[in-house]
Design an enzyme around this catalytic site. Structure first.
Site, mmCIF file in Angstrom:
data_model
loop_
_atom_site.group_PDB
_atom_site.id
_atom_site.type_symbol
_atom_site.label_atom_id
_atom_site.label_comp_id
_atom_site.label_asym_id
_atom_site.label_seq_id
_atom_site.Cartn_x
_atom_site.Cartn_y
_atom_site.Cartn_z
ATOM 1 N N HIS A 18 0.853 -1.198 0.000
ATOM 2 C CA HIS A 18 0.000 0.000 0.000
ATOM 3 C C HIS A 18 0.885 1.242 0.000
ATOM 4 O O HIS A 18 2.120 1.131 0.007
ATOM 5 C CB HIS A 18 -0.976 -0.028 1.177
ATOM 6 N N HIS A 21 3.927 1.406 2.496
ATOM 7 C CA HIS A 21 5.123 0.663 2.074
ATOM 8 C C HIS A 21 5.797 1.384 0.911
ATOM 9 O O HIS A 21 7.022 1.459 0.818
ATOM 10 C CB HIS A 21 4.779 -0.752 1.596
ATOM 11 N N CYS A 128 1.320 -9.544 21.217
ATOM 12 C CA CYS A 128 0.432 -9.040 20.163
ATOM 13 C C CYS A 128 0.892 -9.620 18.840
ATOM 14 O O CYS A 128 1.997 -9.331 18.383
ATOM 15 C CB CYS A 128 0.453 -7.516 20.110
ATOM 16 N N CYS A 131 1.676 -7.014 16.048
ATOM 17 C CA CYS A 131 3.015 -6.385 16.118
ATOM 18 C C CYS A 131 4.114 -7.434 16.111
ATOM 19 O O CYS A 131 5.276 -7.099 15.987
ATOM 20 C CB CYS A 131 3.188 -5.586 17.404
ATOM 21 N N CYS A 145 -3.552 -3.902 22.671
ATOM 22 C CA CYS A 145 -2.469 -3.224 21.965
ATOM 23 C C CYS A 145 -3.075 -2.019 21.252
ATOM 24 O O CYS A 145 -4.016 -2.172 20.477
ATOM 25 C CB CYS A 145 -1.846 -4.177 20.945
ATOM 26 N N HIS A 148 -3.453 -2.465 17.556
ATOM 27 C CA HIS A 148 -4.315 -3.540 17.057
ATOM 28 C C HIS A 148 -5.485 -3.755 18.010
ATOM 29 O O HIS A 148 -5.603 -4.807 18.637
ATOM 30 C CB HIS A 148 -3.502 -4.832 16.856
ATOM 31 N N LYS A 294 -6.588 6.617 10.276
ATOM 32 C CA LYS A 294 -5.549 5.609 10.161
ATOM 33 C C LYS A 294 -5.886 4.720 8.966
ATOM 34 O O LYS A 294 -7.045 4.419 8.722
ATOM 35 C CB LYS A 294 -5.571 4.780 11.455
ATOM 36 N N LYS A 297 -7.178 -2.067 6.843
ATOM 37 C CA LYS A 297 -8.012 -2.952 6.037
ATOM 38 C C LYS A 297 -9.454 -2.891 6.527
ATOM 39 O O LYS A 297 -10.378 -2.851 5.740
ATOM 40 C CB LYS A 297 -7.500 -4.397 6.169
HETATM 41 N N1 MSP Z 1 8.198 -6.893 8.818
HETATM 42 C C1 MSP Z 1 8.363 -5.729 9.615
HETATM 43 C C2 MSP Z 1 9.670 -5.039 9.327
HETATM 44 C C3 MSP Z 1 10.886 -5.872 9.497
HETATM 45 S S1 MSP Z 1 12.319 -5.028 9.023
HETATM 46 C C4 MSP Z 1 13.567 -5.988 9.547
HETATM 47 C C5 MSP Z 1 7.224 -4.754 9.349
HETATM 48 N N2 MSP Z 1 6.585 -4.919 8.184
HETATM 49 S S2 MSP Z 1 5.316 -4.052 7.699
HETATM 50 O O1 MSP Z 1 4.859 -4.718 6.507
HETATM 51 O O2 MSP Z 1 4.393 -3.880 8.742
HETATM 52 O O3 MSP Z 1 5.905 -2.681 7.221
HETATM 53 C C6 MSP Z 1 6.095 -1.648 8.112
HETATM 54 C C7 MSP Z 1 6.635 -0.450 7.381
HETATM 55 O O4 MSP Z 1 5.730 -0.038 6.330
HETATM 56 C C8 MSP Z 1 6.728 0.789 8.267
HETATM 57 O O5 MSP Z 1 7.903 0.815 9.024
HETATM 58 C C9 MSP Z 1 6.717 1.874 7.221
HETATM 59 O O6 MSP Z 1 7.977 1.925 6.634
HETATM 60 C C10 MSP Z 1 5.685 1.371 6.226
HETATM 61 N N3 MSP Z 1 4.335 1.836 6.561
HETATM 62 C C11 MSP Z 1 3.267 1.045 6.895
HETATM 63 N N4 MSP Z 1 2.176 1.833 7.074
HETATM 64 C C12 MSP Z 1 2.501 3.125 6.863
HETATM 65 C C13 MSP Z 1 1.786 4.346 6.835
HETATM 66 N N5 MSP Z 1 0.514 4.420 7.108
HETATM 67 N N6 MSP Z 1 2.486 5.476 6.509
HETATM 68 C C14 MSP Z 1 3.815 5.436 6.166
HETATM 69 N N7 MSP Z 1 4.500 4.299 6.189
HETATM 70 C C15 MSP Z 1 3.919 3.149 6.625
HETATM 71 O O7 MSP Z 1 6.973 -3.920 10.169
#
Ligand code: MSP
Length: 471
Positions: A18, A21, A128, A131, A145, A148, A294, A297
């Site tokens: 999304h 990411h 959690c 997380c 949490c 979540h 926020k 999904k």
């Molecule tokens: N798998 C772990 C990371 C492990 S790294 C060794 C993880 N994955 S995640 O799929 O949840 O991705 C988290 C990352 O996605 C956040 O740190 C950020 O970089 C990005 N984002 C997820 N949601 C976001 C927003 N709403 N806004 C901006 N970035 C966001 O955590």
């Protein structure tokens, strides 16, 4: 500096890509492109990938009636496709289910144990799954949490292996304080420092009840805690890929603020315990909300990169995301604001400058030009990308100032009405300005920069389709 190594977090495969990411990965792409221009392609390593073990992924797979591996195999390519569609050029896409990652992670943990930093213990507490972490009493809000709310934390009591974080954290605190290890923005660095100063406990680094993971090398009844081996991806890729060893330590980890603790404390602790050099810098950016809410999904307001590309094109999407908020701050995104900004900055601003200049140049058969000063070919404004604070928005502002200046030059001098010789010299100046703008745009809007260069470098400047059609 002879090399640059930049990483993104590896994304959980229980979700599809999304804008959140995409934002992180795009930032890393701009930085990697900038360093490729500076240091040459072979001296830059840009790593991204997917995080595929742990309870959360196993549960998602079960809901989908697939094995975790089948499930991961079906989702990981979606990230690759998304990055391709945004013209994000990473050097390697790591998946934590790769056998060679598993091997390095397992060796690293063994080394940490051999060095005396692992002890046995019993963990009791709330976990959690969202997380993938144990929550401390202070993190729980009304027993839930806060990130979540819909998922109940699970009480767990299990025999685990623990990392001596308490002892290691003292070294980390010193390294952050002395600036040997840099965290930006400074506000986030201060949050980490105060948490460290309050004192930390040893943490569990293995799981007894989770089978979807890498076995603990000395105890096959346990798997390595998913966060621990996920962090190790940054190191493992440099070890198992040919010729990449020289890239360790990482020069920059880019992460969202949600996972800064893991990256700035736990990761450093693991590396110190393994006797390895530490990454130099970590940048934590803010979070996007959508229309003030926020992104989730369950709220159904998740925006995919695809949606944005359909509406704004690849470079339109890159521009809007990168300029949406100051890098490091939180911000809200809204389609109506994106539409406005697209029309103002891209269709009218950049697009219009290119279209009107090309049209006038064509009318006098102006040949294309080259930038005289080679050093300008890398772009001046993007030097800001190199700064510790990664000033994407300021760099883009500066480029857009150049665009307005060129526009103003056309209007004030009524270039279209000048007599032929004066018109030609005015257009030569404009062409040079435009080529400079294109050079500055390279890491941000690579396709557009290339199109502009093709159009204005010659042999003859011709009018072409609008770069950014009005919405
Ligand atoms: N798998 C772990 C990371 C492990 S790294 C060794 C993880 N994955 S995640 O799929 O949840 O991705 C988290 C990352 O996605 C956040 O740190 C950020 O970089 C990005 N984002 C997820 N949601 C976001 C927003 N709403 N806004 C901006 N970035 C966001 O955590």
């Amino acid at each position: 500096m002879s090399k640059f190594y930049v990483t993104t977090p590896i994304y959980y495969v229980n979700d599809v890509p999304h804008v959140g990411h995409a934002y992180t990965t795009l930032a890393a792409d701009v930085i990697a492109r900038y360093y490729r221009l500076q240091l040459g392609k072979n001296n830059v390593f840009f790593l991204t990938g997917t995080d595929e073990h742990g309870q959360k992924v196993a549960q998602a797979a079960e809901e989908n009636k697939q094995t975790p591996k089948e499930y991961a195999d079906s989702v990981a390519p979606r990230f690759k496709e998304a990055w391709k569609s945004l013209k994000i050029y990473y050097d390697y896409f790591i998946r934590t289910t790769e056998k060679r990652h598993e091997a390095v992670a397992s060796q690293l943990l063994q080394k940490i144990r051999d060095n005396g930093y692992i002890v046995e213990g019993v963990y009791k507490g709330w976990y959690c799954v969202g997380c993938e972490k144990f929550l401390t009493k202070t993190e729980l809000v009304n027993g839930r949490c806060p990130l979540h709310i819909n998922k109940e934390p699970v009480y767990q009591e299990e025999r685990n292996y623990f990392l001596k974080l308490k002892e290691l954290s003292k070294v980390i605190l010193e390294k952050i304080k002395s600036g040997e290890y840099e965290i930006h923005p400074i506000s986030k660095k201060n949050e980490i420092l105060s948490r460290l100063e309050l004192g930390v406990e040893d943490i569990s680094i293995s799981r007894e009840g989770v089978s979807w993971g890498i076995p603990v090398p000395w105890d096959k009844n346990q798997t390595i805690y998913v966060w621990v081996e996920a962090l190790m991806n940054y190191y493992s890729a440099t070890q198992f890929l040919d010729g990449k060893k020289r890239f360790w330590p990482a020069d920059l980890h880019i992460v969202g603020k949600d996972i800064l603790w893991f990256h700035s404390v736990i990761w450093q602790a693991l590396l110190i315990a393994a006797d390895l050099p530490l990454p130099k810098h970590i940048f934590a950016h803010g979070f996007f909300t959508i229309d003030g809410q926020k992104m989730s999904k369950s709220l159904g307001n998740v925006i995919s990169p695809k949606e944005l590309i359909v509406r704004y094109g690849v470079d339109g999407t890159r521009y809007l995301l990168l300029s949406a908020v100051k890098f490091g701050s939180d911000g809200d995104i809204e389609y109506s604001k994106f539409d406005e900004k697209y029309n103002a900055d891209l269709a009218n601003g950049l697009g219009n400058l290119i279209a009107r200049t090309a049209k006038m140049a064509e009318s006098v058969n102006l040949p294309g030009r080259e930038l005289k000063d080679i050093s300008l070919n890398i772009g001046v404004a993007i030097q800001l990308v190199k700064s510790d604070v990664k000033e994407f928005t300021r760099a883009l502002d500066l480029i857009w100032k150049k665009i307005s200046k060129a526009d103003k030059f056309i209007n004030e001098n009524k270039v279209w009405a000048l007599e032929r010789n004066l018109k030609i010299s005015a257009l030569e100046k404009l062409t040079d300005d435009i080529l400079q703008i294109a050079a500055d745009l390279k890491p941000f809007l690579p396709e557009t920069a290339e199109k502009i260069e093709r159009q204005f470098k010659g042999p003859e400047i011709k009018s072409e389709n609008p770069l950014f059609p009005r919405l």
